[in-house]
Design a protein around this motif. Structure first.
Motif, PDB file in Angstrom:
ATOM      1  N   MET A  45       0.778  -1.369  -0.022  1.00  0.00           N
ATOM      2  CA  MET A  45      -0.021  -0.163  -0.016  1.00  0.00           C
ATOM      3  C   MET A  45       0.799   1.260   0.007  1.00  0.00           C
ATOM      4  SD  MET A  45      -2.790   1.218   2.659  1.00  0.00           S
ATOM      5  CE  MET A  45      -4.170   0.846   2.064  1.00  0.00           C
ATOM      6  N   THR A  46       0.657   2.287  -0.663  1.00  0.00           N
ATOM      7  CA  THR A  46       1.264   3.516  -1.108  1.00  0.00           C
ATOM      8  C   THR A  46       0.710   4.471   0.225  1.00  0.00           C
ATOM      9  OG1 THR A  46       1.297   3.285  -3.357  1.00  0.00           O
ATOM     10  CG2 THR A  46       1.867   5.450  -2.451  1.00  0.00           C
ATOM     11  N   ALA A  47       1.686   4.978   0.967  1.00  0.00           N
ATOM     12  CA  ALA A  47       1.678   5.974   1.916  1.00  0.00           C
ATOM     13  C   ALA A  47       0.844   7.389   1.287  1.00  0.00           C
ATOM     14  CB  ALA A  47       2.872   6.366   2.511  1.00  0.00           C
ATOM     15  N   PRO A  49     -20.823  18.595   5.861  1.00  0.00           N
ATOM     16  CA  PRO A  49     -20.130  18.182   7.219  1.00  0.00           C
ATOM     17  C   PRO A  49     -18.935  19.115   7.235  1.00  0.00           C
ATOM     18  CG  PRO A  49     -20.708  16.232   5.896  1.00  0.00           C
ATOM     19  CD  PRO A  49     -20.978  17.566   4.969  1.00  0.00           C
ATOM     20  N   GLY A  50     -18.300  19.479   6.122  1.00  0.00           N
ATOM     21  CA  GLY A  50     -17.184  20.432   5.953  1.00  0.00           C
ATOM     22  C   GLY A  50     -16.300  19.918   4.814  1.00  0.00           C
ATOM     23  N   LEU A  51     -15.437  20.793   4.343  1.00  0.00           N
ATOM     24  CA  LEU A  51     -14.913  20.734   3.201  1.00  0.00           C
ATOM     25  C   LEU A  51     -13.441  21.017   3.019  1.00  0.00           C
ATOM     26  CD1 LEU A  51     -17.142  21.727   0.123  1.00  0.00           C
ATOM     27  CD2 LEU A  51     -16.669  19.526   0.857  1.00  0.00           C
ATOM     28  N   VAL A  52     -12.867  20.218   2.781  1.00  0.00           N
ATOM     29  CA  VAL A  52     -11.168  20.863   2.607  1.00  0.00           C
ATOM     30  C   VAL A  52     -10.829  20.382   1.020  1.00  0.00           C
ATOM     31  CG1 VAL A  52      -8.980  20.136   3.376  1.00  0.00           C
ATOM     32  CG2 VAL A  52     -10.937  19.964   5.048  1.00  0.00           C
ATOM     33  N   VAL A  53     -10.176  21.350   0.635  1.00  0.00           N
ATOM     34  CA  VAL A  53      -9.427  21.012  -0.724  1.00  0.00           C
ATOM     35  C   VAL A  53      -7.923  21.034  -0.462  1.00  0.00           C
ATOM     36  CG1 VAL A  53      -8.946  21.945  -3.029  1.00  0.00           C
ATOM     37  CG2 VAL A  53     -11.015  22.253  -1.892  1.00  0.00           C
ATOM     38  N   GLY A  54      -7.129  20.068  -1.206  1.00  0.00           N
ATOM     39  CA  GLY A  54      -5.824  19.688  -0.781  1.00  0.00           C
ATOM     40  C   GLY A  54      -5.097  19.106  -2.069  1.00  0.00           C
ATOM     41  N   SER A  55      -3.896  18.803  -1.660  1.00  0.00           N
ATOM     42  CA  SER A  55      -3.224  17.842  -2.807  1.00  0.00           C
ATOM     43  C   SER A  55      -2.482  16.732  -1.949  1.00  0.00           C
ATOM     44  CB  SER A  55      -2.055  18.947  -3.177  1.00  0.00           C
ATOM     45  OG  SER A  55      -2.002  19.955  -3.772  1.00  0.00           O
ATOM     46  N   ALA A  56      -3.010  15.479  -2.843  1.00  0.00           N
ATOM     47  CA  ALA A  56      -2.378  14.296  -2.294  1.00  0.00           C
ATOM     48  C   ALA A  56      -1.587  13.777  -3.173  1.00  0.00           C
ATOM     49  CB  ALA A  56      -3.838  13.292  -2.432  1.00  0.00           C
ATOM     50  N   GLU A  57      -0.631  13.103  -2.143  1.00  0.00           N
ATOM     51  CA  GLU A  57       0.646  12.481  -2.985  1.00  0.00           C
ATOM     52  C   GLU A  57       0.391  10.869  -2.308  1.00  0.00           C
ATOM     53  OE1 GLU A  57       4.349  13.871  -1.668  1.00  0.00           O
ATOM     54  OE2 GLU A  57       3.846  15.847  -1.901  1.00  0.00           O
ATOM     55  N   GLY A  58       0.503  10.142  -3.262  1.00  0.00           N
ATOM     56  CA  GLY A  58       0.088   8.598  -3.032  1.00  0.00           C
ATOM     57  C   GLY A  58      -1.376   8.482  -3.277  1.00  0.00           C
ATOM     58  N   GLY A  59      -1.738   7.222  -3.937  1.00  0.00           N
ATOM     59  CA  GLY A  59      -2.907   7.077  -4.360  1.00  0.00           C
ATOM     60  C   GLY A  59      -3.661   6.400  -3.129  1.00  0.00           C
ATOM     61  N   PHE A  60      -5.131   6.766  -3.314  1.00  0.00           N
ATOM     62  CA  PHE A  60      -5.999   6.027  -2.293  1.00  0.00           C
ATOM     63  C   PHE A  60      -7.335   5.670  -3.041  1.00  0.00           C
ATOM     64  CE2 PHE A  60      -6.537  10.489  -1.518  1.00  0.00           C
ATOM     65  CZ  PHE A  60      -7.770  10.855  -1.636  1.00  0.00           C
ATOM     66  N   ALA A  61      -7.879   4.568  -2.550  1.00  0.00           N
ATOM     67  CA  ALA A  61      -9.305   4.282  -3.345  1.00  0.00           C
ATOM     68  C   ALA A  61     -10.057   4.125  -1.870  1.00  0.00           C
ATOM     69  CB  ALA A  61      -9.191   2.802  -3.835  1.00  0.00           C
ATOM     70  N   VAL A  64      -0.502  19.198   7.177  1.00  0.00           N
ATOM     71  CA  VAL A  64      -0.176  18.019   6.248  1.00  0.00           C
ATOM     72  C   VAL A  64      -0.761  16.902   7.203  1.00  0.00           C
ATOM     73  CG1 VAL A  64       1.514  16.332   5.476  1.00  0.00           C
ATOM     74  CG2 VAL A  64       1.782  18.812   5.420  1.00  0.00           C
ATOM     75  N   TRP A  65      -1.695  16.080   6.321  1.00  0.00           N
ATOM     76  CA  TRP A  65      -2.243  14.666   7.160  1.00  0.00           C
ATOM     77  C   TRP A  65      -1.673  13.494   6.367  1.00  0.00           C
ATOM     78  CZ3 TRP A  65      -7.849  16.609   6.096  1.00  0.00           C
ATOM     79  CH2 TRP A  65      -8.143  17.814   6.910  1.00  0.00           C
ATOM     80  N   VAL A  66      -1.280  12.502   7.191  1.00  0.00           N
ATOM     81  CA  VAL A  66      -0.798  11.478   6.430  1.00  0.00           C
ATOM     82  C   VAL A  66      -1.365  10.125   6.706  1.00  0.00           C
ATOM     83  CG1 VAL A  66       1.665  12.273   6.463  1.00  0.00           C
ATOM     84  CG2 VAL A  66       0.781  11.139   8.446  1.00  0.00           C
TER      85      VAL A  66
END
Length: 82
Positions: free
Chosen positions: A1-3, A18-30, A79-81
């Motif tokens: 799994m990719t971090a 509920p709340g919205l956040v716009v950001g940039s993601a590195e690493g894929g997620f499904a 940053v969230w990881v």
């Protein structure tokens, strides 16, 4: 799994959502990612991934819906990881 590394770029607070956040993601997620704040280690409650918009398609950003209880951890530059 990719971090996953999610950089918060902008926060939108729309009362009907509920709340919205716009950001940039590195690493894929499904599906809905499990993230925590990089600085404090506190879990971030991600409620969902929103549909792409013309802006996010153009910039490559991702929109996450997060619980309002995590508002203190949702600010530009955070940053969230996972």
């Amino acid at each position: 799994m990719t971090a996953i590394r999610f950089q918060v770029n902008e926060v939108f607070d729309i009362a009907a959502r509920p709340g919205l956040v716009v950001g940039s993601a590195e690493g894929g997620f499904a599906g809905v990612p499990r993230l925590h704040d990089e600085l404090t280690g506190r879990p971030i409650t991600v409620l969902g991934v929103d549909f792409p918009t013309p802006r996010t398609l153009r910039t490559g950003e991702t929109i996450l819906l997060v619980d309002r209880a995590d508002a203190g951890y949702a600010s530009a530059g955070r940053v969230w990881v996972g």
